[in-house]
Design a protein around this motif. Sequence first.
Motif: not given
Length: 273
Positions: A100-111, A126-134
């Motif tokens: 139940h995150p308030d904040l997800i950070v990804s630093n230089a990983t998605l590439q 990784h574009l497909a992951l973004l809606p899942t994460w949000t």
Amino acid sequence: MTTTHWDPAQYLRFADERTRPLHDLLARVPALPEPRTPAVLDIGCGPGNSTAVLRRRWPHARITGIDNSPDMLTTARTDGEPDAHYLLADARTYDPAPHHPDLIVSNATLQWLNADPRHPAQPRGHLALLPTWTAALRPGGTLAFQVPGNFDAPSHTLLAELRRTPRWHRLLGDDATRAGVHTPARYLDTLTGAHCTADVWETTYSTLLDGPDPVLEWVKGTALRPVLSRLTDPADQAAFLAEYGALLREAYPAGPHGTVFPFRRIFAVAVRR
């Protein structure tokens, strides 16, 4: 398939330069909820340098670092942010929803999480992951990430060309990692379509590197890791580094004050509506 071996010490040789974009990213993240303890995920935490930045910014948060490298997590637990919780997991399949995150950070990983022929269920990487994460965020929660935008720079194009030469293609084969990113407009469209208010921008840092072969030393911590992991013979490693180093010295000549290395980054901050 060869597993990429990550070297925390090599990565951290340029810790300040690699962490600077994270500071710029977090400066655009809105305030986290108070007085409830916020839950923060650092997906692709590496050696914990990013997790330590998150702890300084939100000292009372419940922070979890996720990475698929045991070596990186060992360094994170000891030298990064020892008070955080760490989890060995692959970002491609990791489900952040239970936190139940308030904040997800990804630093230089998605590439590194691009489409892979071995994973046909993720054709957009990784574009497909973004809606899942949000979707995993609490309402009003934030996803913040930054990725390199310099895949058309000599540091990357020369590496790709060298890999395709007969000698090295025979030893290395095709580049199964297929590291790469999308345009800022594509990220903006994807995040807005995922019911977020999104802010996407890009910056190019003119980084001044010191010492002999500084660009080679830089990429030995990131883009070169798949190559070095596959070249198990030390003689082959040395020969490849000699050829690649010569190409980099020509592309990035040393000046009177050091070697200028343009470092383009793409940033995104998305708040779930």
